[in-house]
Design a protein around this motif. Structure first.
Motif, PDB file in Angstrom:
ATOM      1  N   LYS A  10      -8.332   6.589  10.590  1.00  0.00           N
ATOM      2  CA  LYS A  10      -8.135   5.219  10.119  1.00  0.00           C
ATOM      3  C   LYS A  10      -9.328   4.369  10.558  1.00  0.00           C
ATOM      4  N   PRO A  55      -8.075   1.157  -3.698  1.00  0.00           N
ATOM      5  CA  PRO A  55      -7.692   1.229  -2.283  1.00  0.00           C
ATOM      6  C   PRO A  55      -8.543   2.202  -1.476  1.00  0.00           C
ATOM      7  N   THR A  56      -8.796   1.816  -0.238  1.00  0.00           N
ATOM      8  CA  THR A  56      -9.399   2.712   0.737  1.00  0.00           C
ATOM      9  C   THR A  56      -8.285   3.357   1.551  1.00  0.00           C
ATOM     10  N   ASP A  63     -13.710   5.227   2.500  1.00  0.00           N
ATOM     11  CA  ASP A  63     -13.825   5.792   1.147  1.00  0.00           C
ATOM     12  C   ASP A  63     -13.407   7.258   1.126  1.00  0.00           C
ATOM     13  N   ASP A 111      -7.616   3.471   4.709  1.00  0.00           N
ATOM     14  CA  ASP A 111      -7.021   2.661   5.775  1.00  0.00           C
ATOM     15  C   ASP A 111      -6.025   1.642   5.254  1.00  0.00           C
ATOM     16  N   LYS A 112      -6.072   1.355   3.949  1.00  0.00           N
ATOM     17  CA  LYS A 112      -5.141   0.401   3.343  1.00  0.00           C
ATOM     18  C   LYS A 112      -3.926   1.092   2.729  1.00  0.00           C
ATOM     19  N   MET A 113      -3.895   2.404   2.763  1.00  0.00           N
ATOM     20  CA  MET A 113      -2.799   3.154   2.162  1.00  0.00           C
ATOM     21  C   MET A 113      -1.755   3.494   3.222  1.00  0.00           C
ATOM     22  N   ASN A 114      -0.483   3.463   2.857  1.00  0.00           N
ATOM     23  CA  ASN A 114       0.587   3.820   3.787  1.00  0.00           C
ATOM     24  C   ASN A 114       0.466   5.288   4.192  1.00  0.00           C
ATOM     25  N   THR A 115       0.838   5.586   5.415  1.00  0.00           N
ATOM     26  CA  THR A 115       0.699   6.955   5.913  1.00  0.00           C
ATOM     27  C   THR A 115       1.557   7.951   5.143  1.00  0.00           C
ATOM     28  N   ASP A 132     -12.306   1.412   9.094  1.00  0.00           N
ATOM     29  CA  ASP A 132     -12.378   0.313   8.143  1.00  0.00           C
ATOM     30  C   ASP A 132     -13.106   0.733   6.870  1.00  0.00           C
ATOM     31  N   GLU A 133     -12.520   0.366   5.728  1.00  0.00           N
ATOM     32  CA  GLU A 133     -13.087   0.637   4.413  1.00  0.00           C
ATOM     33  C   GLU A 133     -13.366   2.133   4.212  1.00  0.00           C
TER      34      GLU A 133
END
Length: 213
Positions: A198, A62-63, A203, A65-69, A200-201
């Motif tokens: 936040k 996961p990056t 890292d 931006d894809k993780m819940n806050t 995109d992608e």
């Protein structure tokens, strides 16, 4: 509510990981010419106080931006590792064991080595205290959201690879590096927050890391 700022200021010429370019911060619009003030920021994703996402080392992980806050905030404790120095820089399981019961009940472990006092000097990048691989594996026995350090990398400067990074990130545990002023943290715990940008992608990302007492 009291907050404690644990972040270095991002600015031109600041210390960065060797091989990384320093940030470039320029005035683009000014009050005098345009009626408002705005900067252009050019910087790497792992500059200053920042988070490493699992995707930083693990392909397909996961990056940010894809993780819940909620992954970036929660109860934490600070482990005193200030006895570790250039003569004994390894942070071992023995350093963590006195905090075992507290670690079992929180989300974030921050390791206070006191090394942030070298920020801005060449000493910051060499022979700093670092978590041993065995200690990293021991921490992964707990349900932690993140581990934070007040040094340039969670792996030692003498390491030939990124073993500690990999151990933590394979478990989905974020890494927070280049924290500062950890000596200000209360000994009985706090709420830790390290919300990333936040994009995109992502890292990794600079953060405004704070503790809420």
């Amino acid at each position: 509510m009291k907050t404690i700022d644990l972040s270095h200021t991002i600015k031109d010429g600041m210390p960065v990981f060797p091989g990384t370019e320093t940030p470039c911060i320029k005035d683009v619009f000014t009050h005098e010419v345009h009626g408002f003030w705005e900067h252009k920021l050019t910087l790497f994703s792992h500059v200053g106080t920042h988070i490493d996402a699992p995707a930083h080392m693990i392909k397909g992980a996961p990056t940010l931006d894809k993780m819940n806050t909620d992954r970036f905030i929660g109860p934490g404790i600070c482990v005193d590792c200030t006895h570790r120095n250039q003569n004994a820089p390894v942070i071992s399981i023995d350093d963590l064991l006195p905090y075992e019961s507290e670690i079992s009940e929180i989300d974030f472990v921050l390791l206070n080595t006191g090394w942030y006092k070298h920020w801005g000097r060449n000493e910051y990048f060499t022979n700093y205290p670092a978590l041993s691989p065995n200690a990293a594996r021991w921490l992964m026995e707990f349900d932690l959201k993140g581990v934070g350090v007040d040094v340039i990398s969670i792996d030692s400067a003498e390491s030939s690879g990124y073993e500690v990074h990999t151990i933590l990130l394979e478990h989905g545990t974020i890494i927070i590096e280049n924290l500062t002023d950890l000596h200000l943290l209360p000994s009985d715990g706090f709420i830790f927050s390290c919300l990333p940008l936040k994009f995109d992608e992502a890292d990794g990302s600079p953060v405004r890391a704070i503790a809420i007492d």
